[in-house]
Each structure stands twice: as C-alpha cells, then as structure tokens.
Write a protein that holds these residues in place. Structure first.
Motif, short mmCIF file in Angstrom:
data_model
loop_
_atom_site.label_atom_id
_atom_site.label_comp_id
_atom_site.label_asym_id
_atom_site.label_seq_id
_atom_site.Cartn_x
_atom_site.Cartn_y
_atom_site.Cartn_z
N GLY A 127 38.99 51.98 36.34
CA GLY A 127 37.81 52.39 35.60
C GLY A 127 36.70 52.80 36.54
O GLY A 127 36.90 52.92 37.76
N PHE A 128 35.53 53.06 35.98
CA PHE A 128 34.33 53.33 36.76
C PHE A 128 33.44 52.09 36.72
O PHE A 128 33.42 51.36 35.72
CB PHE A 128 33.54 54.51 36.19
N TRP A 129 32.70 51.86 37.80
CA TRP A 129 31.74 50.76 37.84
C TRP A 129 30.60 51.06 36.88
O TRP A 129 30.17 52.20 36.73
CB TRP A 129 31.23 50.60 39.27
N ASN A 130 30.11 50.04 36.21
CA ASN A 130 29.01 50.18 35.24
C ASN A 130 29.36 51.19 34.13
O ASN A 130 28.53 52.01 33.74
CB ASN A 130 27.70 50.60 35.93
N HIS B 270 43.50 43.89 40.01
CA HIS B 270 42.23 43.35 40.50
C HIS B 270 41.54 44.39 41.38
O HIS B 270 42.16 44.98 42.27
CB HIS B 270 42.46 42.07 41.31
N PRO B 271 40.24 44.64 41.19
CA PRO B 271 39.55 45.67 41.98
C PRO B 271 39.61 45.40 43.48
O PRO B 271 39.42 44.26 43.93
CB PRO B 271 38.11 45.60 41.46
N LEU B 272 39.88 46.45 44.24
CA LEU B 272 39.98 46.40 45.69
C LEU B 272 38.91 47.26 46.35
O LEU B 272 38.18 46.80 47.22
CB LEU B 272 41.37 46.87 46.13
N PHE B 273 38.87 48.53 45.96
CA PHE B 273 37.95 49.51 46.54
C PHE B 273 37.08 50.11 45.45
O PHE B 273 37.56 50.39 44.34
CB PHE B 273 38.70 50.67 47.19
N ILE B 274 35.80 50.35 45.78
CA ILE B 274 34.97 51.24 44.97
C ILE B 274 34.75 52.49 45.81
O ILE B 274 34.17 52.45 46.90
CB ILE B 274 33.63 50.62 44.57
#
Length: 658
Positions: A486-489, A264-268
């Motif tokens: 992954g990368f956002w967008n 689950h995403p935590l940090f960008i």
C-alpha cells in the motif's frame, strides 16, 4: 523476419545456468514439460502458487512458509501471498558469517574499505542493539540521508532485523526534498553523513543535517556517520551524536531476527515527486526478498561468491535491489561519487572499469545514460581493461538505445549477457528482464519476468499480439509478491488504487508505452504520460531519442508535445557538445535522421538548443516538467530534480510563440 542475435549463450553456458537447473526441478516436482524460457514463463504465470513455492524452495529462503501460498488471488489489489509465513529480510541477507568479502566500497578514487560476511554480521549486531536501546521496534521508521557506503547497508539491516521500516535518500537531495519524503513518514532515527566526495570535491553536509533535524520533530536520534572527518562536530545537530558513539556501548552478540509476517513493511520508497509531493510506496519483507532472489539467481545467474555492482545512490530503488544480492551469497561492490572520474586511463567513466578489474566484477549494473555517455566519450574498455570475470551487464533507468547494444558488444566485451531491464520503484523490481539462456537482440529487453503476467493492452483493454508491431500500455493481469502492500498514510487504499488500477479493472497499469516483439522480448517506447500525439498518432519519446542521439554533435535530448493550433506539435530540445552550436545544417541533419529512420510524423516542428536537460536525482529526464514550463503551468515539486535551475532554460522561449 526475426533479426540476427547480437549474442547467444553457448550450450555449456545454458546447461550451467541457474535457470536451467531450476527448470529441471520444476519439471520433476510439478510433472510438467517446460523445455525453454517461453514455456517456463507460461507455466509460471498459469500456476503462480507452484512457481513461487519453487522459488522459495530453490532459492533457500530462511523462514517458515506455511501451507497457504495465495489468498484472494483473483483480486488486484487485495491478494495476499504466504499469509501464514514468517520471514525476516535481514536474516536472509546475513546468512553467511565467513571471512569472504561481503562488500567492497570505493568512494571515488579517495576511499577503499572491505568487510567480510563475519564483519558485516558483527557491525549489524552492534547497530541493531543501539537502535533497540534507542526505542526502535516493529513498525517504527528509520531513515537515512547517506551515500552508498557500508553504514547505509549496516543500518538498513539492523533496522530490518528488528522489524522497523527503512527509508533512504542520497545526500545530493536538498533540505526540502528530504523533508518532503521523510516528513511524511516521521522517522524515529535519522542516519546522515558529515560529508562525501563528488567529482574530486568534498561536499559538506553538516549544515543541511542540522536544518533537517530541526524540522523533523519525530527524531529522537540524529546519527552522523564519519566519511571525511574522524570525529565530525555534531553539536549543531538536534539530538545529534556520532555513529561511533551510537554503537560504542555494544559488543557483538547474536542477532535475534524478528520473525515477521510475509507482508510486514520493510521499505518505504518514494515516487519521483515531479508532479507533487512524492508518494510513499510501502514494500514488504517477503515480497522484496522473493522477487529479488528470483531476479538475481534465475534472470541474472547470480550465485554464491559472484561479485555484483550497480552504480546507484541510496535514493534509487536499484540500491535496494543491489543489496539483496547478499541473500544469494554474492559480494556487493559499492561505489559512491561521480561515475565519470577518469580513473587509470584518464577517460571519463573509466574508474568503474578499473573497479571491475580490481575486484573481479562478475555483474556490472548501470544506467542507459551512462552507457551512451561513455560511448560518446570514446571509452573502449575492451582495449583498456581485462574484464576477465565479467559475465553480465545490466542497464535500466531509461530505454537502452539499439546503438548502445552495438557499443557494448563492440567496445566493452563480446561474450556476455547484456540485460536491459525495466520495472520501477512502484514494484521494487522488474517486469521485463534478461535471461542467461536466451539470445540478445538489438534494442530489445529479452523477456517478461517469470511469475509476472505481463501483457500489452490497447486503449480498449484488449491484448495486442506479440510480433505485430502494435504498441500499447504495459500491464500485469495477475498479482505478484512484490506488489506494494500500500501507500503510507492511505488508510482506505484510494491513492494506491488510483495510481495503478483505475485504467483497467483488476489489472496493474504501469504507465509504460511498449510492444512485444516476435521473439517475445519487449521494446519500451517511453512513458505513457509523455507519449506525443501529433494529428492523433501516438509516438513514444524513446523512438525520437534513439535517432537524435546517434548524431555525434548531440549529447542528450528531450522531446515534448506542445499544444498548438488545436493540435499538438513535436518540439525537440538538444544539448550539444561544447564546441557545437545549432545551425540550419545541423537542424536539417537531425530532421533527416528522424525522417529516414522513423516516420514523417516523428519529425519535430521545432528544434531548439539548450545548455542542460533537467533530470531527477536518479538521472531520468523529466519531460512532463518541461512540458508544464513550456505551457506556463507550475512544476509542483522542483526539489525532486537534481538540477532544477535547468527548467528556466525552457521558460518563455520566443521560438515557441510562433
């Protein structure tokens, strides 16, 4: 012939190391015979499922692990770690609730604050309730434009407890730099600050906060934290309210940490952005937690009640790395402001060693540039400070010069682990690290990280054997838990794949130009994209910096390859002490230093003086941006630079026309 070690851990220290007890457990649990670091590393890479299971167990991760450790382990990208697990990063960092210090904060020599583990839990509880009431839930983004102060940590843990995704930048970023980052991820809530201290001066932030909030339509709340003012005026900030008012309606309650999938995403996190709009790199709860526990406890020998410090801002990945120390039961020593405040001794940089003495610091983290700067300033903490509790110094950001190794052991402390470490924002962690059971050799990073299948490839993708002086690309040939999700967008993963996996099939290519030494340590010769290529010979920029910056007149340098007459010539720019000017004699000494200690190929065709060297917000010099300016090409994102005006010092230099 192997060089003499600068430091060797004694038998008692090796026996007491967290890494030694981990190795003993591994040998019993998995019926193997690891007897030293090298054999443990080989086992960890050969048996990743067993290794990461042991890290989970021995570092006492709070969560449900499930039975499957790794799916699609032959795919990069595409592997999934602990696919049945549920875990929450914040729940692991807030495992202690007692009265011992969780964090100590110094805002230069102006502010001091202290929170116990119980206090920290209480403040995170109130902030989490406020965020939930503001509509923040799983997958929503919460951003911060804050100094390295307690509220940054509190808000991050509150967001993570809910399953929201956190992203931060330091308040020295300009408006466009913030919009280039946060504008891509559309946060619901932004935490910002009224002002902060830097080098003894108050820096007001309210006007920038207002401009940023006005240009981010996704924001429903802009929460202004008090740093200098008790009640900052937020009337000009869209959807603005004071932090104290944001949390005021809520008392302390039990935090319901959302049980989340491992990935689950935590940090960008954001790339430096010097070649375009920053890439948005997404890291996950389980990967960040497991990797940081391993690096802190096994590589750094961090344990409960240790007191760890890293000089960092909230805009550098070392902030995320530092705060994970709470999961090991350690106390965080936070500092915000200039590291060159004189402190009690009156020498630039001394304040950080004042901090070390005052708070019994056990682990001191900083950048290679800071170590070089205080050495040139003549600071000798060994003479001016006690440093009784200090066991380790960490250095990263750029390669640590061999002379800086000498300085640390001569002028800071002779009996400690000096761990030059290297990885990056891309993996939120390290490929090369320290080890409390290995010797320290001059100019070398001690080892490859456990569980990291790190190797060096030549241009044809073939491994270069250790100890033969061969240099090539730093690669990782197997998946690891801290790989980005992954990368956002980037819905089809094309940008992510292009960033790391296009060069060598099914292999992470990191972009560092390195070699493996006879002791299986690592030497970093610079970034691959900045490698010089005069006459077809590849030269790492760090090889030149190590020589030039030994000269007392040179404060800093930057080297590029200039396209010239169908080849490339080496051009060196030097920033000198204030009272020094570049003349023929100094130019000759610079060239002679390089020729004698490197090769004639390393000797620059041009040596030019500049008043400043451009760098990113995290302090890294930007060779590519300078190379573009020299060649008349655009620099795509000057907002990523701390001092963009310095680029003009390199533009249209007449000396480079002949």
């Amino acid at each position: 012939m192997e060089q003499d070690a600068l430091w060797r851990p004694g038998a008692e220290r090796i026996a007491a190391a967290r890494l030694s007890s981990f190795m003993a457990v591994v040998n019993r649990r998995w019926h193997v015979g690891c007897s030293d670091y090298a054999s443990l590393w080989r086992w960890s890479v050969a048996q990743p499922e067993a290794f990461w299971t042991s890290v989970w167990e021995e570092c006492q991760v709070i969560g449900e692990r499930g039975t499957t450790v790794l799916e699609n382990g032959d795919r990069m990208p595409g592997a999934r770690w602990f696919p049945q697990a549920s875990v929450n990063y914040a729940g692991n960092l807030l495992r202690r609730r007692d009265d011992a210090d969780a964090l100590v904060f110094w805002g230069e020599d102006k502010l001091r604050r202290r929170l116990s583990h119980g206090d920290l839990y209480a403040q995170v509880s109130r902030c989490a309730q406020a965020l939930k009431t503001a509509g923040v839930g799983q997958g929503d983004r919460v951003a911060a434009y804050l100094p390295n102060m307690p509220e940054a940590l509190i808000a991050m843990l509150a967001a993570a407890s809910l399953g929201a995704i956190w992203s931060s930048a330091s308040p020295d970023f300009g408006v466009q730099g913030v919009l280039d980052r946060f504008g891509q991820i559309e946060p619901r809530v932004l935490f910002c600050v009224d002002a902060y201290w830097y080098n003894g001066k108050a820096v007001d932030c309210l006007a920038r906060n207002a401009e940023i909030a006005a240009k981010m339509p996704s924001l429903t709340h802009t929460v202004v934290v008090s740093y200098l003012a008790d009640a900052p005026d937020v009337t000009g900030v869209r959807n603005g309210l004071r932090y104290a008012d944001f949390v005021a309606p809520f008392g302390v309650a039990q935090i319901d940490f959302a049980p989340l999938p491992f990935d689950h995403p935590l940090f960008i996190m954001f790339s430096s952005g010097t070649t375009g709009v920053p890439k948005c790199i997404v890291h996950c709860h389980g990967g960040a937690l497991l990797q940081h526990l391993k690096e802190h406890q096994l590589h750094g020998d961090v344990r409960a009640d240790d007191r760890i410090f890293y000089f960092t801002t909230c805009g550098w990945m070392m902030w995320n790395w530092l705060v994970s120390g709470l999961a090991s039961g350690a106390t965080l020593l936070l500092y915000d402001g200039s590291p060159f405040v004189p402190g009690a001794t009156g020498r630039p940089g001394a304040i950080l060693f004042d901090y070390a003495d005052a708070e019994s610091m056990t682990h001191f983290g900083t950048s290679a540039k800071f170590i070089d700067a205080i050495a040139k300033a003549g600071l000798k903490p060994r003479e001016s400070h006690r440093l009784e509790a200090l066991r380790a110094i960490f250095s990263t950001g750029s390669p640590l010069a061999p002379e800086s190794f000498d300085y640390v052991y001569r002028d800071i402390k002779s009996d400690l682990l000096l761990a030059s470490i290297s990885g990056g924002t891309d993996i939120l962690s390290c490929f090369a690290l320290g080890s409390p059971i290995l010797p320290v050799y001059r100019g070398e990073l001690q080892c490859r990280g456990l569980g990291m299948a790190v190797n060096v490839f030549d241009d044809d993708g073939q491994p270069i054997p250790a100890g033969q002086g061969g240099r090539g690309e730093l690669v990782c040939t197997a998946p690891f838990p801290a790989m980005p999700v992954g990368f956002w967008n980037d819905p089809d993963g094309a940008k992510y794949h292009a960033a790391y996996f296009d060069r060598f099939a099914n292999t992470w290519c990191h972009g560092d130009f390195v070699e493996l030494t006879a002791s299986e340590g690592v030497i970093i010769h610079g970034r691959s994209d900045a490698v010089l290529n005069p006459g077809g010979v590849r030269i790492g920029t760090a090889e030149i910096y190590r020589q030039v910056e030994q000269l007392p007149e040179v404060l800093e340098s930057l080297v590029i390859g200039q396209e010239w007459e169908h080849d490339v010539r080496v051009v060196l720019f030097v920033k000198l002490r204030e009272e020094v000017s570049l003349d023929e004699a100094l130019t000759g000494r610079i060239r002679q230093q390089i020729r004698q200690n490197a090769t004639p190929r390393h000797v620059p065709a041009k040596v030019l003086q500049v008043a400043d060297i451009p760098r990113t917000k995290s302090g890294k010099i930007v060779e590519l941006a300078v190379r573009n300016v020299v060649h008349g090409r655009p620099v795509k994102n000057v907002e990523a630079l701390a001092n963009p005006e310095a680029l003009e010092l390199f533009r249209d230099r007449v000396e480079l026309q002949v």
